[in-house]
Structure formats: structure tokens, C-alpha cells
Design an enzyme around this catalytic site. Structure first.
Site, PDB file in Angstrom:
ATOM      1  N   GLY A 213       0.819  -1.203   0.000  1.00 37.32           N
ATOM      2  CA  GLY A 213       0.000   0.000   0.000  1.00 37.32           C
ATOM      3  C   GLY A 213       0.848   1.247   0.000  1.00 37.32           C
ATOM      4  CG  HIS A 214      -0.326   4.316  -1.624  1.00 33.60           C
ATOM      5  ND1 HIS A 214      -1.219   5.041  -2.375  1.00 33.60           N
ATOM      6  CD2 HIS A 214       0.109   3.313  -2.431  1.00 33.60           C
ATOM      7  CE1 HIS A 214      -1.320   4.486  -3.583  1.00 33.60           C
ATOM      8  NE2 HIS A 214      -0.538   3.446  -3.643  1.00 33.60           N
ATOM      9  N   GLY A 215       1.344   3.225   2.864  1.00 37.02           N
ATOM     10  CA  GLY A 215       1.831   3.603   4.179  1.00 37.02           C
ATOM     11  C   GLY A 215       0.777   4.226   5.073  1.00 37.02           C
TER      12      GLY A 215
END
Ligand SMILES: *[C@@H]1O[C@H](CO)[C@@H](O)[C@H](O)[C@H]1NC(C)=O
Ligand SMILES: *[C@@H]1O[C@H](CO)[C@@H](O)[C@H](O)[C@H]1NC(C)=O
Ligand SMILES: *[C@@H]1O[C@H](CO)[C@@H](O)[C@H](O)[C@H]1NC(C)=O
Ligand SMILES: *[C@@H]1O[C@H](CO)[C@@H](O)[C@H](O)[C@H]1NC(C)=O
Length: 228
Positions: free
Chosen positions: A137-139
Site C-alpha cells: 500500500g501507500h503507508g
């Protein structure tokens, strides 16, 4: 815009080990909200609004069509032992998005989606994220902030003892350029975060402009204060 929602409840306990499978694969490609302002709303798996003193635990959210869990105007509520899963390439499947809430704890959660594991929007205060594994994902993100008029400050975000694996960002703060409101994100505290195969472990982006839908100038007026 909601599959299952809970509103205006004090002392809700929501648990039981079940899985909410949003069967999102068909809608991910049809989501054009990044370029079409009048797009049809896409349902979130679970929506929690105006809850107080509540607990959401031992629940799995799978392949939501849009965000998995949306938390809005909730106070003193804990989310724990959650599993949130969607493929790396699914669009806008944020794990838990929090807005306008105070005193929220997210702990012992395993989150891997195609977007932010956790994202924290404006007017959020005392949000504590501990013992969470994130990826893909993007954190774990604060923001995006500063896109709209009259946004309120974000205070007291703590992210502690988390592991982020195979993501593009680790912890991130994103604010829009040319922000109409000069809000502040202060008291942000990151501690004991393990990053494994993370491209940008700490990213402060004050020209956040996904899909280049905005002018990159002038830069954001949102102020950021960070303790690492
Ligand atoms: C949550 O707390 C805020 C600020 O303390 C308050 O303004 C709001 O009314 C509370 N929300 C609920 C649903 O009780
Ligand atoms: C959240 O965690 C903080 C720090 O551990 C604690 O002080 C607070 O009481 C917790 N809040 C809830 C709603 O459990
Ligand atoms: C940190 O989180 C992991 C789970 O992600 C947990 O097993 C461990 O006990 C936590 N450590 C501390 C010091 O809280
Ligand atoms: C590292 O993360 C990227 C995604 O960000 C993934 O494609 C790649 O397979 C990962 N590498 C390893 C060794 O897990």
C-alpha cells in the site's frame, strides 16, 4: 456510499470474527473519481459516524470497493485486532480513514491494501496507532490536508511500534498546494517504526496533487510540526 454503517451510538461494541467481503474487483477499474468530480459515490465497506466510547474489534474487511473503513466524528473509540486486505493494485481501498474525530486508538491491526493503510484527515485529534503492520500500500498517512476551505487543525497523532513492509511510503504527511485554509498539523510523533522495502520511509509532501488535478503553485499553507 455505504455497505454497512453505524451512526449516533454510544458504547457500541462491534466484533465477532466475521469477514466483510466487498467483492471490489469489478468496481476498481470503474472508479473514475480521480478525474470526474461528479462521479457516482462508491460504497465503503464499513462506515462509523458519531460514535462515542465504542470498540470495533476482531473483524476482517476484504476487497472493499472503495475505502474499507470510514470513521467520521467519532470520539474515544478503539479499533483492534482488525485484518484489512485488498490487492496492491486496487484503487482507493484505504484501510481506515479517520476524519473529525478525537481519541481514536488503532492497535493490533494487519492492514495491506492498494492505498493508504491508515489515513487521517482534518479536525482529528489524539489519534494513536500502535502495533500495526502495514503493507502493501501507500503507508500510514496524515492527509491529504488543505484541499478544502475551513479545514481544521490536526493535533496529537502518534504512530508507534508499527511495521511497514513493501510500500511506496512509510509515514507520510500530504498537503495540497494553493490550500484555501492555513491549518496546522502539530504534535505528530513517530516512534519505533520498522520499515522493510519501503521506497520513501518518511515523506512530507506539501505539493500533493494526485493525478495532477490542481495547479502546483503556490505551495501549501498548511503548517507541519513533527517529532521523530
Ligand atoms: C466529540 O468531541 C468533540 C470535541 O471534544 C465534540 O465537539 C463533539 O460533539 C463530540 N462528538 C460526539 C459525537 O460526541
Ligand atoms: C488510547 O490509548 C491512549 C494511550 O495508550 C490511552 O491513554 C487512551 O485512554 C486510549 N483511548 C481509548 C479510547 O482506549
Ligand atoms: C510491537 O508490536 C508487535 C506487533 O506488531 C507486538 O508483538 C509487540 O509486543 C509490540 N511491542 C511493544 C513494545 O509494544
Ligand atoms: C518491494 O516492494 C515492492 C512494492 O513496493 C514489491 O513490488 C517488491 O516485490 C518488494 N520486494 C520484495 C523483495 O519483497
Amino acid at each position: 456510499d455505504t455497505w454497512v454503517g453505524f451512526q449516533y451510538i454510544d458504547m457500541l461494541t462491534f466484533s465477532g470474527g466475521g469477514t466483510f467481503d466487498g467483492q471490489g474487483a469489478l468496481s476498481w477499474n470503474q472508479n473514475d473519481c480521480h478525474k470526474n468530480k461528479n462521479c457516482k459515490p462508491i460504497p465503503v465497506n464499513l462506515r462509523f459516524e458519531f460514535l462515542t466510547n465504542s470498540k470495533v474489534q476482531d473483524i476482517t474487511s476484504l476487497n472493499s470497493k472503495f475505502f474499507h473503513m470510514h470513521v467520521f466524528r467519532c470520539n474515544h473509540t478503539t479499533f483492534q485486532q482488525l485484518t484489512i486486505t485488498a490487492p496492491d493494485d486496487s484503487r482507493n481501498t484505504d484501510g481506515i480513514h479517520i476524519g473529525a474525530s478525537t481519541g481514536i486508538n488503532i492497535t493490533h491491526a494487519k492492514i495491506g491494501t492498494g492505498d493508504d493503510c491508515i489515513s487521517i484527515g482534518d479536525d482529528s485529534h489524539e489519534i494513536t496507532v500502535t502495533d500495526v503492520t502495514c503493507g502493501p500500500g501507500h503507508g500510514i498517512s496524515i492527509g491529504s490536508l488543505g484541499k478544502y476551505k475551513d479545514e481544521k487543525d490536526v493535533t496529537g497523532i502518534i504512530v508507534k511500534n508499527c511495521t511497514v513492509t513493501n510500500t511506496d511510503n512509510g509515514v507520510r504527511i500530504k498537503t495540497f498546494p494553493d490550500s484555501p485554509s492555513p491549518s496546522t498539523a502539530s504534535g505528530t510523533h513517530y516512534e519505533d517504526i520498522i520499515m522493510v522495502n519501503v521506497s520513501n520511509p518518511i515523506l512530507i509532501d506539501q505539493l500533493y496533487c494526485p493525478y495532477t488535478q490542481c495547479e502546483p503553485k503556490p505551495s501549501s499553507k498548511v503548517k507541519i510540526q513533527l517529532l521523530v
